[in-house]
Design a protein around this motif. Sequence first.
Motif, mmCIF file in Angstrom:
data_model
loop_
_atom_site.group_PDB
_atom_site.id
_atom_site.type_symbol
_atom_site.label_atom_id
_atom_site.label_comp_id
_atom_site.label_asym_id
_atom_site.label_seq_id
_atom_site.Cartn_x
_atom_site.Cartn_y
_atom_site.Cartn_z
ATOM 1 N N PRO A 143 -64.931 86.501 -2.440
ATOM 2 C CA PRO A 143 -64.102 85.875 -3.483
ATOM 3 C C PRO A 143 -63.899 84.386 -3.230
ATOM 4 C CG PRO A 143 -62.712 87.078 -1.946
ATOM 5 C CD PRO A 143 -64.133 87.346 -1.530
ATOM 6 N N PHE A 144 -64.085 83.596 -4.278
ATOM 7 C CA PHE A 144 -63.866 82.156 -4.175
ATOM 8 C C PHE A 144 -62.747 81.685 -5.098
ATOM 9 C CE2 PHE A 144 -68.310 82.602 -2.779
ATOM 10 C CZ PHE A 144 -68.211 81.992 -1.538
ATOM 11 N N SER A 145 -62.058 82.630 -5.718
ATOM 12 C CA SER A 145 -60.916 82.294 -6.564
ATOM 13 C C SER A 145 -59.919 83.440 -6.481
ATOM 14 C CB SER A 145 -61.358 82.081 -8.018
ATOM 15 O OG SER A 145 -61.792 83.301 -8.594
ATOM 16 N N ILE A 146 -58.703 83.177 -6.926
ATOM 17 C CA ILE A 146 -57.677 84.220 -6.904
ATOM 18 C C ILE A 146 -58.070 85.368 -7.831
ATOM 19 C CG2 ILE A 146 -55.268 84.719 -7.479
ATOM 20 C CD1 ILE A 146 -54.538 81.939 -6.562
ATOM 21 N N GLU A 147 -58.700 85.040 -8.946
ATOM 22 C CA GLU A 147 -59.148 86.093 -9.865
ATOM 23 C C GLU A 147 -60.202 86.978 -9.204
ATOM 24 O OE1 GLU A 147 -61.077 86.594 -14.362
ATOM 25 O OE2 GLU A 147 -60.803 84.606 -13.477
ATOM 26 N N ASP A 148 -61.133 86.354 -8.469
ATOM 27 C CA ASP A 148 -62.134 87.138 -7.738
ATOM 28 C C ASP A 148 -61.464 88.055 -6.721
ATOM 29 O OD1 ASP A 148 -64.161 85.921 -9.123
ATOM 30 O OD2 ASP A 148 -64.646 84.478 -7.541
ATOM 31 N N ALA A 149 -60.467 87.515 -6.009
ATOM 32 C CA ALA A 149 -59.769 88.305 -4.993
ATOM 33 C C ALA A 149 -59.040 89.484 -5.626
ATOM 34 C CB ALA A 149 -58.788 87.417 -4.225
ATOM 35 N N GLU A 150 -58.424 89.255 -6.781
ATOM 36 C CA GLU A 150 -57.698 90.333 -7.454
ATOM 37 C C GLU A 150 -58.657 91.424 -7.925
ATOM 38 O OE1 GLU A 150 -54.473 91.021 -11.084
ATOM 39 O OE2 GLU A 150 -55.563 89.123 -10.915
ATOM 40 N N ASN A 151 -59.768 91.026 -8.537
ATOM 41 C CA ASN A 151 -60.736 92.015 -9.029
ATOM 42 C C ASN A 151 -61.352 92.808 -7.877
ATOM 43 O OD1 ASN A 151 -60.409 91.299 -11.742
ATOM 44 N ND2 ASN A 151 -61.946 89.677 -11.599
ATOM 45 N N LEU A 152 -61.705 92.109 -6.802
ATOM 46 C CA LEU A 152 -62.259 92.793 -5.644
ATOM 47 C C LEU A 152 -61.216 93.693 -4.997
ATOM 48 C CD1 LEU A 152 -64.562 93.244 -3.659
ATOM 49 C CD2 LEU A 152 -63.848 91.171 -2.442
ATOM 50 N N GLY A 153 -59.965 93.223 -4.965
ATOM 51 C CA GLY A 153 -58.894 94.032 -4.395
ATOM 52 C C GLY A 153 -58.696 95.335 -5.143
ATOM 53 N N LYS A 154 -58.790 95.291 -6.459
ATOM 54 C CA LYS A 154 -58.630 96.509 -7.258
ATOM 55 C C LYS A 154 -59.727 97.521 -6.946
ATOM 56 C CE LYS A 154 -56.296 94.247 -11.151
ATOM 57 N NZ LYS A 154 -56.414 93.831 -12.578
ATOM 58 N N VAL A 155 -60.946 97.023 -6.728
ATOM 59 C CA VAL A 155 -62.059 97.925 -6.408
ATOM 60 C C VAL A 155 -61.893 98.500 -5.006
ATOM 61 C CG1 VAL A 155 -64.551 98.075 -6.039
ATOM 62 C CG2 VAL A 155 -63.652 96.742 -7.956
ATOM 63 N N LEU A 156 -61.640 97.620 -4.027
ATOM 64 C CA LEU A 156 -61.558 98.074 -2.638
ATOM 65 C C LEU A 156 -60.313 98.904 -2.372
ATOM 66 C CD1 LEU A 156 -62.782 94.925 -0.662
ATOM 67 C CD2 LEU A 156 -64.080 96.949 -1.339
ATOM 68 N N ASP A 157 -59.279 98.712 -3.166
ATOM 69 C CA ASP A 157 -58.055 99.495 -2.981
ATOM 70 C C ASP A 157 -58.329 100.981 -3.198
ATOM 71 O OD1 ASP A 157 -55.305 99.600 -2.367
ATOM 72 O OD2 ASP A 157 -54.815 99.825 -4.485
ATOM 73 N N HIS A 158 -59.272 101.260 -4.067
ATOM 74 C CA HIS A 158 -59.645 102.657 -4.330
ATOM 75 C C HIS A 158 -60.410 103.249 -3.147
ATOM 76 C CE1 HIS A 158 -61.166 106.215 -6.372
ATOM 77 N NE2 HIS A 158 -62.400 105.830 -6.108
ATOM 78 N N TYR A 159 -61.326 102.464 -2.571
ATOM 79 C CA TYR A 159 -62.157 102.962 -1.473
ATOM 80 C C TYR A 159 -61.443 102.872 -0.124
ATOM 81 C CZ TYR A 159 -65.993 102.899 -4.808
ATOM 82 O OH TYR A 159 -66.794 103.140 -5.890
#
Length: 284
Positions: free
Chosen positions: A82-98
């Motif tokens: 992630p290079f932006s807060i939006e990237d971090a949020e989107n990636l966080g939502k995916v990884l939070d599941h796994y």
Amino acid sequence: MTEPLQNTMDRENQVLQNESVTIVEDTIAILDIKEEDDKPLSTTKAVIILAAIFLTSSLVLGNLYYNFPKFKDDEKKYIKIPFSIEDAENLGKVLDHYKNTHYVRVLLAISFCSIFLHTFALPGSFTLAILSGYLYPFPLALGTMCFCSAMGSTFCYLLSLTIGRKLAYAYFPDKIRSYASLVKKHEDNVLFVIMFWRIIPFFPSWLINICAPLVNVPLLPFWVGTFIGVAVPSGLSIQAGKTLKDLSSSTTLWSWSSVLFLVTFATLSLLPIIYKAKLRDKFD
């Protein structure tokens, strides 16, 4: 190759080596390196070695991705550093599941990415700290980010010491002189100097990592100072990640505690800029 051309190349190499030695001598004799003792790698060889290390590290990152559980098609586009807060949020939502079924693997992946970014002075460590706060408890996230920052900075330190010296002398001579004079002035408190510079960014983090070994900053104080010093900015980023998750998962769009934290975070982020000049004068 003709003899005149060979002589010209030899003279150019000699001039470059002489300039490197002159820069070292100008740094108030912090480095006691003589030309005959300093045998830096050629620029081409240094670049090749650095590229090989970078490629190897990238392959390790690729292997981590390959061994991750299979992502859904609509999730794959978010699997990136992630290079932006939006990237971090989107990636966080995916990884939070796994994360629930691959807790350690996800943590190791974030850790290696953070070390990778610090090692090669790449942007993105700030948003990785936000991501870690989004996914993990504050103490674990803070300890992980501090450790990764210290290790990645140390690897950058070692790269500069072993293969990057000649490049640093060629491209950052003025920065090295400035850095060296401050280190010389506070050589009895190097640990606190490193901590201070990590908290208040007088120098960019990547520049500290590259220049530190060239002005004889010992490795242990460098590591410890980095580990402790990055706790403040990392803690703010991690808390921002936790707030981001609370806002995205809450049934309400906002809460007074979240708003208060965001205002506080924004204010604290401005303090280093506001007081940078005053602190520099006092510190010097």
